[in-house]
Design an enzyme around this catalytic site. Structure first.
Site, PDB file in Angstrom:
ATOM      1  N   ARG A 205      13.847  82.792 -74.124  1.00  0.00           N
ATOM      2  CA  ARG A 205      12.555  82.349 -74.648  1.00  0.00           C
ATOM      3  C   ARG A 205      12.700  82.061 -76.141  1.00  0.00           C
ATOM      4  O   ARG A 205      13.594  82.579 -76.796  1.00  0.00           O
ATOM      5  CB  ARG A 205      11.492  83.435 -74.451  1.00  0.00           C
ATOM      6  CG  ARG A 205      11.246  83.824 -73.001  1.00  0.00           C
ATOM      7  CD  ARG A 205      10.266  84.991 -72.942  1.00  0.00           C
ATOM      8  NE  ARG A 205       9.897  85.332 -71.577  1.00  0.00           N
ATOM      9  CZ  ARG A 205      10.534  86.221 -70.825  1.00  0.00           C
ATOM     10  NH1 ARG A 205      11.592  86.863 -71.314  1.00  0.00           N
ATOM     11  NH2 ARG A 205      10.137  86.487 -69.593  1.00  0.00           N
ATOM     12  N   LYS A 229      10.720  90.606 -73.161  1.00  0.00           N
ATOM     13  CA  LYS A 229       9.266  90.629 -73.015  1.00  0.00           C
ATOM     14  C   LYS A 229       8.894  91.620 -71.914  1.00  0.00           C
ATOM     15  O   LYS A 229       9.483  91.620 -70.843  1.00  0.00           O
ATOM     16  CB  LYS A 229       8.775  89.227 -72.649  1.00  0.00           C
ATOM     17  CG  LYS A 229       7.281  89.106 -72.433  1.00  0.00           C
ATOM     18  CD  LYS A 229       6.943  87.695 -72.018  1.00  0.00           C
ATOM     19  CE  LYS A 229       5.451  87.557 -71.707  1.00  0.00           C
ATOM     20  NZ  LYS A 229       5.106  86.191 -71.260  1.00  0.00           N
ATOM     21  N   HIS A 308      10.002  75.596 -74.179  1.00  0.00           N
ATOM     22  CA  HIS A 308       9.820  76.317 -72.917  1.00  0.00           C
ATOM     23  C   HIS A 308      10.331  75.491 -71.729  1.00  0.00           C
ATOM     24  O   HIS A 308      10.832  76.057 -70.757  1.00  0.00           O
ATOM     25  CB  HIS A 308       8.358  76.687 -72.709  1.00  0.00           C
ATOM     26  CG  HIS A 308       8.176  77.821 -71.746  1.00  0.00           C
ATOM     27  ND1 HIS A 308       8.666  79.094 -71.980  1.00  0.00           N
ATOM     28  CD2 HIS A 308       7.593  77.873 -70.522  1.00  0.00           C
ATOM     29  CE1 HIS A 308       8.378  79.878 -70.963  1.00  0.00           C
ATOM     30  NE2 HIS A 308       7.733  79.159 -70.057  1.00  0.00           N
ATOM     31  N   ARG A 311      13.903  76.040 -71.224  1.00  0.00           N
ATOM     32  CA  ARG A 311      14.096  77.252 -70.418  1.00  0.00           C
ATOM     33  C   ARG A 311      13.932  76.938 -68.932  1.00  0.00           C
ATOM     34  O   ARG A 311      14.718  77.380 -68.100  1.00  0.00           O
ATOM     35  CB  ARG A 311      13.094  78.323 -70.868  1.00  0.00           C
ATOM     36  CG  ARG A 311      13.091  79.610 -70.058  1.00  0.00           C
ATOM     37  CD  ARG A 311      12.185  80.615 -70.766  1.00  0.00           C
ATOM     38  NE  ARG A 311      11.610  81.610 -69.872  1.00  0.00           N
ATOM     39  CZ  ARG A 311      12.191  82.758 -69.545  1.00  0.00           C
ATOM     40  NH1 ARG A 311      13.385  83.056 -70.007  1.00  0.00           N
ATOM     41  NH2 ARG A 311      11.575  83.620 -68.747  1.00  0.00           N
ATOM     42  N   HIS A 333      12.137  87.899 -65.683  1.00  0.00           N
ATOM     43  CA  HIS A 333      10.826  87.883 -65.050  1.00  0.00           C
ATOM     44  C   HIS A 333      10.498  89.266 -64.492  1.00  0.00           C
ATOM     45  O   HIS A 333      11.376  89.978 -63.993  1.00  0.00           O
ATOM     46  CB  HIS A 333      10.790  86.875 -63.895  1.00  0.00           C
ATOM     47  CG  HIS A 333      10.761  85.459 -64.351  1.00  0.00           C
ATOM     48  ND1 HIS A 333      11.121  84.392 -63.547  1.00  0.00           N
ATOM     49  CD2 HIS A 333      10.410  84.907 -65.544  1.00  0.00           C
ATOM     50  CE1 HIS A 333      10.990  83.267 -64.215  1.00  0.00           C
ATOM     51  NE2 HIS A 333      10.564  83.552 -65.426  1.00  0.00           N
ATOM     52  N   TYR A 342      11.095  77.774 -59.343  1.00  0.00           N
ATOM     53  CA  TYR A 342      12.361  77.038 -59.327  1.00  0.00           C
ATOM     54  C   TYR A 342      12.837  76.752 -57.914  1.00  0.00           C
ATOM     55  O   TYR A 342      13.590  75.808 -57.679  1.00  0.00           O
ATOM     56  CB  TYR A 342      13.408  77.804 -60.147  1.00  0.00           C
ATOM     57  CG  TYR A 342      12.852  78.114 -61.515  1.00  0.00           C
ATOM     58  CD1 TYR A 342      12.548  77.086 -62.407  1.00  0.00           C
ATOM     59  CD2 TYR A 342      12.537  79.416 -61.882  1.00  0.00           C
ATOM     60  CE1 TYR A 342      11.974  77.349 -63.629  1.00  0.00           C
ATOM     61  CE2 TYR A 342      11.965  79.696 -63.107  1.00  0.00           C
ATOM     62  CZ  TYR A 342      11.681  78.660 -63.976  1.00  0.00           C
ATOM     63  OH  TYR A 342      11.094  78.915 -65.192  1.00  0.00           O
TER      64      TYR A 342
END
Length: 361
Positions: A205, A229, A308, A311, A333, A342
């Site tokens: 990120r 994150k 983003h 990414r 994630h 995806y």
């Protein structure tokens, strides 16, 4: 605590003082579980709601901090419907369905806390009546829908390498007649290509990129150590792999970092910039990286490309060679549900690859 988190926490501490006491209590309750960035969004959502209450004379408060629990208890369903309509139709700062859903979810969280968790001195709920319990917030982020929006707006196949090559050489040709743009480009092209390459070969990120320090790079083992994150352990850095393709770009930038950006000894940031009128390098900001990618993407012929979406580009490419669980782990994630995007994106990618393969027979 990483750099961005420190800035967000400082801003959160300042903004929460302008909120009613019960919101301050709610933020304290949530602080161990949610990032300062997320809680800042909550504060902004509550500011919007309380301003609306005052504007509609549903609160007599002359300042946001003076909105009362009684005023929240007196709200009717028609008021919430009106607020949703206000969010949908207001002219300034138009809200998408996703934004409206998030704002209502923020309110539900607050009202749930006040009615189900927080107590007064007599052990009764702070909020006796919870109007937001009647409000259904529909899930907007469906992986298939998100994938549909991304198609055609990310880099695929050879474009990943072509974009990095364009930053290193092609952009300079396109701006050759603009001396100021060319000077800035020549100064930073290796750094810019390195940042793009690292994202396209690791899926980091933008916040993770700008928070990188020199000590976080294990070049030989192709590892980066980052604050992920959602990880509330402020001392733990997650090891994240980058692909072999990024090594050359990293090596080139690292050879230029000291002589070109002249950082002071105390500056440990991996990626540096020299602000106008200054002579020493300092850590790049999130906004600077975002603007940099948009600048190159526009000339490259991909005007929708953002940091983003780089990414997303990596994730789509990575998922073609790996399963959903490895992709989830690489991207950091919290759930495979997010990674499902995806799977839908690669349905198209794989079908196109098969078509190209059949055309060559």
């Amino acid at each position: 605590m990483n750099i961005q988190k420190e800035l967000d926490r400082k801003q959160l501490d300042e903004k929460v003082l302008g909120m009613p006491w019960f919101v301050q209590q709610f933020i304290d309750y949530k602080l161990p579980d949610l990032s300062p960035s997320t809680l800042l969004e909550y504060i902004r959502d509550y500011q919007t709601f309380f301003n609306w209450l005052r504007g509609e004379l549903l609160s007599e408060a002359d300042h946001t901090s003076k909105v009362t629990l009684t005023e929240l208890e007196m709200l009717r369903m028609e008021n919430i419907v009106s607020y949703r309509l206000y969010l949908t139709t207001r002219r300034e700062g138009a809200n998408s369905k996703v934004t409206i859903s998030r704002k209502l979810s923020s309110l539900r969280s607050l009202f749930h806390y006040l009615s189900q968790i927080a107590e007064d001195e007599n052990f009764y709920p702070l909020l006796k009546r919870n109007i937001m319990a009647k409000v259904e917030v529909k899930r907007i982020h469906k992986p298939k829908d998100t994938a549909a929006k991304l198609k055609g707006k990310i880099l695929e196949d050879e474009e990943l390498l072509e974009f990095i090559g364009y930053i290193l050489e092609g952009y300079g040709i396109d701006v050759a007649d603009n001396k100021q743009a060319l000077y800035s480009y020549e100064l930073n092209k290796e750094r810019d290509a390195c940042i793009a390459s690292l994202i396209l070969n690791s899926g980091l990120r933008v916040s993770e990129i700008i928070n990188l320090n020199l000590e976080d790079l294990d070049f030989n083992n192709k590892l980066l150590y980052i604050f992920r994150k959602g990880n509330n352990d402020e001392t733990y850095k997650t090891p994240v792999y980058f692909r072999e393709q990024a090594k050359d770009d990293l090596a080139l930038y690292l050879s230029l970092r000291q002589p070109r950006y002249h950082p002071p000894k105390k500056e440990k940031a991996l990626f540096l910039t020299i602000p106008n009128g200054q002579h020493e390098g300092k850590r790049m900001t999130k906004r600077a990286v975002q603007a940099m990618i948009i600048k190159y993407a526009s000339r490259f012929g991909k005007p929708f490309l953002t940091v983003h979406k780089l990414r997303h580009s990596f994730a789509t490419d990575y998922y073609l060679q790996n399963d959903i669980y490895k992709t989830k782990e690489q991207l950091g994630h919290a759930s495979t549900e997010t990674t499902e995007v995806y799977a839908h994106l690669t349905d198209k990618t794989m079908s196109e690859a098969i078509e190209r393969r059949s055309d060559s027979f």
